[in-house]
Each structure stands twice: as structure tokens, then as C-alpha cells.
Enzyme design. Structure first.
Site, PDB file in Angstrom:
ATOM      1  N   GLU A 119       0.880  -1.034   0.064  1.00 52.85           N
ATOM      2  CA  GLU A 119      -0.070   0.077  -0.028  1.00 52.85           C
ATOM      3  C   GLU A 119       1.096   1.070   0.029  1.00 52.85           C
ATOM      4  OE1 GLU A 119      -2.728   0.315   3.360  1.00 52.85           O
ATOM      5  OE2 GLU A 119      -2.730   2.414   3.370  1.00 52.85           O
ATOM      6  N   ARG A 150       1.275  10.229   0.838  1.00 55.50           N
ATOM      7  CA  ARG A 150       1.779  11.162   1.843  1.00 55.50           C
ATOM      8  C   ARG A 150       2.790  11.918   1.280  1.00 55.50           C
ATOM      9  NH1 ARG A 150       1.295   7.808   7.610  1.00 55.50           N
ATOM     10  NH2 ARG A 150      -0.863   6.977   6.930  1.00 55.50           N
ATOM     11  N   THR A 178      -3.787   6.526   2.214  1.00 52.34           N
ATOM     12  CA  THR A 178      -3.814   7.655   2.381  1.00 52.34           C
ATOM     13  C   THR A 178      -4.699   8.594   1.355  1.00 52.34           C
ATOM     14  OG1 THR A 178      -1.953   7.442   3.674  1.00 52.34           O
ATOM     15  CG2 THR A 178      -2.749   9.629   3.896  1.00 52.34           C
ATOM     16  N   LYS A 225     -10.884  -0.729   6.745  1.00 48.57           N
ATOM     17  CA  LYS A 225      -9.853  -0.736   7.413  1.00 48.57           C
ATOM     18  C   LYS A 225     -10.086  -0.056   8.900  1.00 48.57           C
ATOM     19  CE  LYS A 225      -5.638   2.190   7.258  1.00 48.57           C
ATOM     20  NZ  LYS A 225      -4.819   3.312   6.579  1.00 48.57           N
TER      21      LYS A 225
HETATM   22  C1  3PG Z   1      -1.402   3.738   7.986  1.00 47.70           C
HETATM   23  O1  3PG Z   1      -1.480   4.759   7.265  1.00 47.70           O
HETATM   24  O2  3PG Z   1      -2.139   2.811   7.576  1.00 47.70           O
HETATM   25  C2  3PG Z   1      -0.738   3.857   9.142  1.00 47.70           C
HETATM   26  O3  3PG Z   1       0.021   4.985   9.297  1.00 47.70           O
HETATM   27  C3  3PG Z   1       0.165   2.655   9.352  1.00 47.70           C
HETATM   28  O4  3PG Z   1       0.337   2.442  10.712  1.00 47.70           O
HETATM   29  P1  3PG Z   1       1.642   2.195  11.511  1.00 47.70           P
HETATM   30  O5  3PG Z   1       2.796   3.184  10.989  1.00 47.70           O
HETATM   31  O6  3PG Z   1       1.473   2.333  12.952  1.00 47.70           O
HETATM   32  O7  3PG Z   1       1.870   0.780  11.054  1.00 47.70           O
END
Ligand code: 3PG
Length: 217
Positions: A44, A48, A71, A131
Site C-alpha cells: 500500500e 503522503r 492515504t 480498514k
Molecule cells: C497507515 O497509514 O495505515 C498507518 O499510518 C500505518 O500505521 P503504522 O505506521 O502504525 O503501522
């Protein structure tokens, strides 16, 4: 709700969804190679950074990694992600506009939902998989169980605050179809081009997932 989308079935088979933040699209090939070598051909790639669309394109063009966009906040980003080859679209929250655009493109939408109201809204948009984000601060695995009891057939992809120490807790919940996280693909290791370090982290995560869920992993 009886037929499972083939992309969701692939995600379920992978059990883990590495959440990637790529600063440089030029690192996408290295990352994808490490994921494949580590036994986890799925990514994924989050919007960002500005590198996301090109990174998705590079990974999609390889043909050996199931690549999605993360995101994703806007309809324009859905369009960019799909044009780049994303096969699933993940959002931190539930946006009707994003979900509907995904449906128009025929790609899987995986919006965030952590409350009964949010899950119900996702159902109304025709989704059966969400999610669960941010998982850790939203009650963790213990918070998913009552939602799963209330919403039979809904499946969850907990993400956010998951790591080797608590992965098994999430995979013990039958309605958890896969678990997402960035711990196996840290940004600093990618930036350092630490291929062997990435492979070690990815393969360790796969081993932990297999131990927690031997039937599917
Ligand atoms: C995401 O965007 O799904 C999360 O930021 C991932 O979370 P993590 O960095 O705590 O695994």
C-alpha cells in the site's frame, strides 16, 4: 456479500499489507524487490508524498506485486492512483466521494471505520470490508470483536499501531481479513537502500503471521 472480490481475496491470502511511505519514486523498485524476496508481494503506497503515483506505476509495471494506494483523501487522488495502476484504494476515514469514485473505476475501496456508525455507513455504500484505523488507539482487537458481532459478514483490516508484539492478537479475530502496518518497511531502511534489512523484516513478519494464522498464511 457472498462473492469475495478477487483483490480482497488476494489481500486476505497475503494476510499482511505493508504500508509504505516512499520519499523517492526511484526507490520503488528496491522496495518491491525486497517485498517479493521476503515473501510478501503486496504494497500500500501512501499518498503522503508526491512520489506515490510514480512509485505505484513502477511497482504495478513489474506485475509481481499487488499494489494499492494509501492515504487517499480526494477523488483526484483516486484518479491518479488508478491511472498509475493501483488495484485497491485505502483511506484513513470514510469518504462517500472517494468510495463512489472507486466504484466508478471498479477498484476496491478500503475506507477507515472504527465506530458502529462508520461501519454502518460503509455498508450503506455497498462495502463489506473496512480498514480499522487507527487500530491501536481505537481499542485494538478488543474493539473489533463487538463490531464484528453486530455486523455479520463485515471484515476488518486493522492498521495503525500494529507490530510484531500485537500482530497475533489481531489475527486471532476471525473477522480480521488482513493486518496493515509500516513496521516491516521502515522509511529509513528504504532511504538507506538496505535491501537485506528490509527482506529480514518482511520475512520475519510473514513468519509471525503464518504462526498466528497457519491455515491462511
Ligand atoms: C497507515 O497509514 O495505515 C498507518 O499510518 C500505518 O500505521 P503504522 O505506521 O502504525 O503501522
Amino acid at each position: 456479500m457472498t462473492t469475495v472480490d478477487p483483490v480482497l481475496a488476494e489481500l486476505a491470502a497475503c494476510v499482511l499489507v505493508p504500508v509504505v511511505v516512499l520519499q523517492e519514486a526511484g526507490d520503488a523498485g528496491l522496495l518491491a524487490g525486497a517485498l517479493v524476496a521476503g515473501g510478501l508481494p503486496v504494497a500500500e503506497v501512501t499518498f503522503r508524498t508526491a512520489a506515490a503515483p510514480e512509485a505505484i506505476r513502477v511497482i504495478a509495471d513489474r506485475g509481481d506485486v499487488l499494489v494499492g494506494a494509501g492515504t487517499v483523501l480526494t477523488v483526484a487522488q483516486v484518479d491518479q492512483a488508478v491511472a498509475a495502476g493501483a488495484r485497491f484504494v485505502v483511506s484513513p476515514g470514510l469518504s462517500r466521494a472517494v468510495v463512489e469514485r472507486c466504484a466508478e473505476h471498479g477498484v476496491v475501496a478500503l475506507p477507515g471505520a472504527v465506530t458502529a456508525t462508520e461501519v454502518q455507513a460503509a455498508l450503506e455504500l455497498g462495502l463489506d470490508t473496512v480498514k480499522f484505523f487507527p487500530a491501536g488507539t481505537s481499542g485494538g482487537a478488543a474493539a473489533i470483536r463487538p463490531l464484528a458481532a453486530a455486523f455479520a459478514g463485515v471484515r476488518f483490516v486493522p492498521t495503525g499501531g500494529v507490530g510484531p508484539a500485537n500482530l497475533a492478537e489481531y489475527l486471532a479475530v476471525p473477522s480480521v481479513v488482513a493486518v496493515g502496518g509500516s513496521w516491516m518497511v521502515p522509511t529509513d531502511r528504504i532511504a538507506a537502500h538496505d535491501r537485506s534489512g528490509l527482506i529480514d523484516l518482511v520475512s520475519a513478519a510473514v513468519r509471525t503471521a503464518r504462526a498466528a494464522r497457519p491455515a491462511t498464511a
